[in-house]
Design an enzyme around this catalytic site. Structure first.
Site, mmCIF file in Angstrom:
data_model
loop_
_atom_site.group_PDB
_atom_site.id
_atom_site.type_symbol
_atom_site.label_atom_id
_atom_site.label_comp_id
_atom_site.label_asym_id
_atom_site.label_seq_id
_atom_site.Cartn_x
_atom_site.Cartn_y
_atom_site.Cartn_z
ATOM 1 N N GLY A 2 51.700 -7.155 7.924
ATOM 2 C CA GLY A 2 52.236 -6.325 8.843
ATOM 3 C C GLY A 2 51.786 -6.654 10.119
ATOM 4 O O GLY A 2 51.690 -8.044 10.443
ATOM 5 N N GLY A 3 51.359 -6.072 11.250
ATOM 6 C CA GLY A 3 51.312 -6.266 12.556
ATOM 7 C C GLY A 3 52.456 -6.228 13.335
ATOM 8 O O GLY A 3 52.390 -6.400 14.817
ATOM 9 N N GLU A 4 53.675 -5.817 12.975
ATOM 10 C CA GLU A 4 54.809 -6.066 13.602
ATOM 11 C C GLU A 4 55.146 -4.766 14.626
ATOM 12 O O GLU A 4 56.074 -4.643 15.416
ATOM 13 C CB GLU A 4 55.877 -5.998 12.725
ATOM 14 C CG GLU A 4 56.033 -7.241 11.871
ATOM 15 C CD GLU A 4 56.843 -7.418 10.472
ATOM 16 O OE1 GLU A 4 58.126 -6.694 10.747
ATOM 17 O OE2 GLU A 4 56.556 -7.887 9.641
ATOM 18 N N TYR A 16 55.991 -17.098 7.442
ATOM 19 C CA TYR A 16 57.534 -17.015 7.682
ATOM 20 C C TYR A 16 58.178 -18.124 8.254
ATOM 21 O O TYR A 16 59.517 -18.274 8.327
ATOM 22 C CB TYR A 16 57.709 -15.525 8.551
ATOM 23 C CG TYR A 16 57.888 -14.274 7.948
ATOM 24 C CD1 TYR A 16 57.688 -14.029 6.761
ATOM 25 C CD2 TYR A 16 58.616 -13.219 8.676
ATOM 26 C CE1 TYR A 16 57.642 -12.858 6.079
ATOM 27 C CE2 TYR A 16 58.711 -11.788 8.186
ATOM 28 C CZ TYR A 16 58.272 -11.821 6.756
ATOM 29 O OH TYR A 16 58.362 -10.446 6.161
ATOM 30 N N HIS A 50 62.387 -10.128 -2.783
ATOM 31 C CA HIS A 50 63.134 -9.090 -2.137
ATOM 32 C C HIS A 50 64.665 -9.121 -2.368
ATOM 33 O O HIS A 50 65.292 -8.412 -1.383
ATOM 34 C CB HIS A 50 62.855 -8.749 -0.745
ATOM 35 C CG HIS A 50 61.475 -9.263 0.041
ATOM 36 N ND1 HIS A 50 60.373 -8.575 -0.623
ATOM 37 C CD2 HIS A 50 61.151 -9.901 0.806
ATOM 38 C CE1 HIS A 50 59.241 -8.968 -0.005
ATOM 39 N NE2 HIS A 50 59.650 -9.856 0.997
ATOM 40 N N ASP A 92 54.677 -7.253 -3.265
ATOM 41 C CA ASP A 92 54.593 -7.251 -1.767
ATOM 42 C C ASP A 92 53.354 -6.333 -1.321
ATOM 43 O O ASP A 92 53.548 -5.702 -0.223
ATOM 44 C CB ASP A 92 55.935 -6.644 -1.323
ATOM 45 C CG ASP A 92 56.151 -7.365 0.349
ATOM 46 O OD1 ASP A 92 55.108 -8.258 0.639
ATOM 47 O OD2 ASP A 92 56.937 -6.516 1.095
#
Length: 392
Positions: free
Chosen positions: A71-73, A133, A227, A288
């Site tokens: 996360g962190g987005e 990423y 995914h 995930d």
């Protein structure tokens, strides 16, 4: 001190069905499987578990977990914390592969390696992928190939984002070179040398990966898009990749209400792939877990939730109860298939003599009852017996 566990009367799926069997574990490994094993000659401290009327399956191999957080987005406050041991074992996960994800700036592969080693010391088996990423890759040593060769826990590269607004938009040539690094690193270290790709819902899907297979000499087995059930077009493209020998990874926690209106429910995805004649040995599933999911509340505000590992077994159970796909193939999706994909089979992902003693005893309702990791009972009667170092 040497110790032993004898599991009696197990309805054994190894993951192939073996019928009613006893299983003898000594010092973390399976030493014997037979219809009856006499406890009397065993001259070691012995724990006996009666699995009568219950299914015993391999421990789950989860190849995509944000073990140091994700996360962190939505800003710094939305960073998830490191995962705890019992978050995994309570879900039946005994082998885990850690990934970084979106944030390759404030999270580092060195930290990922440290966490993997910590989880292994606490009682399960943990590995990692190098990178995140974005490109260029963030690695421990000078390049990803060296990470794979030198770092025992590093099995490959990932997760690299494609068809996603958070992707660094890698070119076909860049991805081909990364796949070559992974393949050579794997060959020189005796590892699988995989590259795991985070798939967004962009219209190109996995087209670039299919193009690389068509135009290069890289074997499809090194490619694992994950995914693939989050969008219909991804799901259809994945079928083609699996038929070419690539591995395709379903994400267990994806639901329509989580912001993926065009997704395929994970247990339904298993059934559809089977019905469509896709080679099921190429199908895997991961959780995930510990990534971050933003949930919109009734008042319009957002709440940040860490993705729970529990969805992993829930989807296996749903698929077993549906009865569309043979039980052994459903179980393989979560055990032997990801173990093979990542070069861990037959030590992991199966129940056989000389395999690591990682297994789950399911109750009569197919819920996780008892979890054994490397010959140690971690969960029993649905109660966590072994907690991580800093768990309450």
């Amino acid at each position: 001190m040497a110790n032993a566990i004898l599991i009696q009367n197990a309805n054994l799926y190894a993951p192939t069905p073996r019928g009613i069997q006893d299983i003898l574990i000594v010092n973390g490994s399976i030493v014997k499987i037979a219809p009856h094993i006499d406890a009397a000659p065993i001259e070691l401290p012995l724990q006996v578990l009666d699995a009568a009327g219950r299914m015993v399956i391999p421990g789950y191999v989860d190849q995509h977990v944000h073990i140091i957080g994700g996360g962190g987005e939505s800003g710094f406050y939305s960073r998830t914390p490191e995962i705890m041991l019992s978050n995994l074992t309570a879900a039946g996960i005994t082998t885990v592969i850690g990934v970084i994800g979106t944030d390759g700036t404030s999270r580092h592969p060195e930290t990922l390696l440290a966490k993997a080693r910590g989880l292994t010391q606490e009682g399960i088996t943990a590995y990692m992928l190098t990178g995140s990423y974005e490109l260029p890759l963030h690695t421990i040593l000078e390049d990803a190939r060296k990470d794979i060769i030198i770092v025992n826990e590093c099995l490959g590269i990932g997760e690299i984002a494609l068809s996603d607004h958070r992707s660094s938009e890698p070119t076909k040539d860049e991805l081909t070179k990364i796949l070559t690094q992974a393949r050579l690193g794997g060959m020189l270290s005796g590892k699988a040398g995989v590259v795991q790709f985070h798939m967004g819902v962009g219209k190109k899907g996995i087209g670039l990966l299919l193009d690389i297979l068509a135009d290069s000499e890289i074997p499809a087995k090194h490619i694992i898009p994950t995914h693939i059930n989050r969008a219909f077009h991804l799901f259809e493209q994945a079928k083609e990749l699996a038929k070419k020998g690539g591995y395709i990874d379903i994400t267990s926690g994806i639901r329509e209400q989580d912001g993926f209106p065009a997704c395929v429910k994970p247990s339904d995805a298993i059934a559809q792939l089977y019905s469509d004649g896709v080679p099921m040995e190429q199908v895997t599933m991961s959780s995930d877990a510990n990534g971050c999911m933003s949930v919109v509340l009734p008042d319009g505000s957002a709440k940040q939730l860490a993705v729970d590992a529990s969805s992993f077994h829930e989807e296996v159970r749903d698929a077993l109860l549906a009865g569309i796909v043979p039980a052994e193939q459903v179980i393989a999706v979560a055990t032997s298939n990801p173990a093979r994909a990542n070069g861990l089979y037959p030590k992991k992902g199966c129940l056989a003599v000389d395999s690591d003693a990682d297994m789950i005893i399911l109750d009569e309702n197919l819920l996780v009852d008892t979890v054994i990791a490397k010959g140690k009972v971690m969960v029993q009667n649905k109660k966590v017996l072994v907690k991580g170092t800093f768990e309450d």
